[in-house]
Design a protein around this motif. Structure first.
Motif: not given
Length: 257
Positions: A1-17
């Protein structure tokens, strides 16, 4: 479903980890939803190992400058932002010299778990909530990943329970087999200062127990790893929230209402 506002909260994410399932999953989920035409943003801690120069982080002055009160102490909140390399997807970094300048994640050079990890997690959680409100951006979905982010659903349903900013937001939590550790007993004082009690994590303050507490404060729980281990698996079986077994990142849109 497009046009959604989606927030990912994480302690890890590539390429930062680079070397974890969680880091790869969050990267793939966020890019999948972003490329489908959704307004996607990511929030994570600005651990000292994340190079500001390499990843072109810069401070967002209009969002920085707030103080977060942790156990009656004011801690300045610094917000930095960067675009995911090769993409226009924005990643926001919660920063504070006291909590995140050190060049390791959760342990010192001798492998000892930091005494203030619980305090760091509360600062991160409250920093995310306050920054989203200051952005005046109401997400349709918040998807939590990692033990530090598990404090956010707890705070939204206790300390912020009379704040209706997120009242129509779907809360989703991916649970991973993260290494468990004991948090300093002072976490109880920090949470009680914010009138939070009655949690399993307060009786036995471990990363895993706060993750388990958080499962009871979200709408949907997803297995971040194909199989959960030990107490996490038992807790997953018992929760009343909507449950989803492991979902490949390419199919994550099926989770969001």
């Amino acid at each position: 479903m497009p046009n959604q506002k989606i927030l990912y909260v994480t302690t890890e994410m590539f390429p930062y980890q680079e070397d974890s399932n969680m880091a790869a999953m969050v990267n793939k989920m966020a890019l999948k939803m972003y490329r489908e035409g959704n307004d996607v943003r990511v929030f994570m801690p600005r651990f000292g190992l994340i190079s500001e120069r390499k990843f072109q982080l810069h401070e967002v002055i209009r969002l920085s400058g707030m103080n977060i009160i942790i156990n009656d102490l004011d801690q300045p909140l610094i917000i930095k932002v960067a675009s995911l390399p090769g993409e226009r997807l924005q990643v926001y970094f919660i920063d504070n010299d006291e909590y995140f300048k050190r060049k390791t994640f959760y342990h010192d050079a001798e492998g000892k778990f930091y005494e203030d990890n619980g305090e760091r997690a509360v600062f991160f959680a409250r920093g995310v909530i306050e920054t989203i409100k200051k952005l005046n951006w109401v997400p349709d979905v918040i998807h939590f990943n990692g033990w530090m982010s598990s404090f956010i659903p707890i705070y939204l349903n206790t300390f912020y329970k009379n704040d209706y900013y997120f009242k129509n937001t779907q809360l989703v939590m991916s649970v991973y087999n993260e290494p468990d550790a004991v948090l300093n007993a002072g976490i109880a004082d920090i949470l009680k200062f914010d009138n939070i009690d009655g949690l399993k994590g307060l009786e036995n303050p471990t990363l895993q127990n706060f993750n388990i507490d958080s499962m009871n404060f979200v709408d949907t729980v997803v297995k971040g790893d194909e199989f959960l281990e030990g107490e996490l698996d038992k807790a997953y079986d018992l929760i009343s929230a909507d449950k989803k077994d492991y979902v490949e990142p390419e199919s994550i849109d099926q989770i969001y209402k």
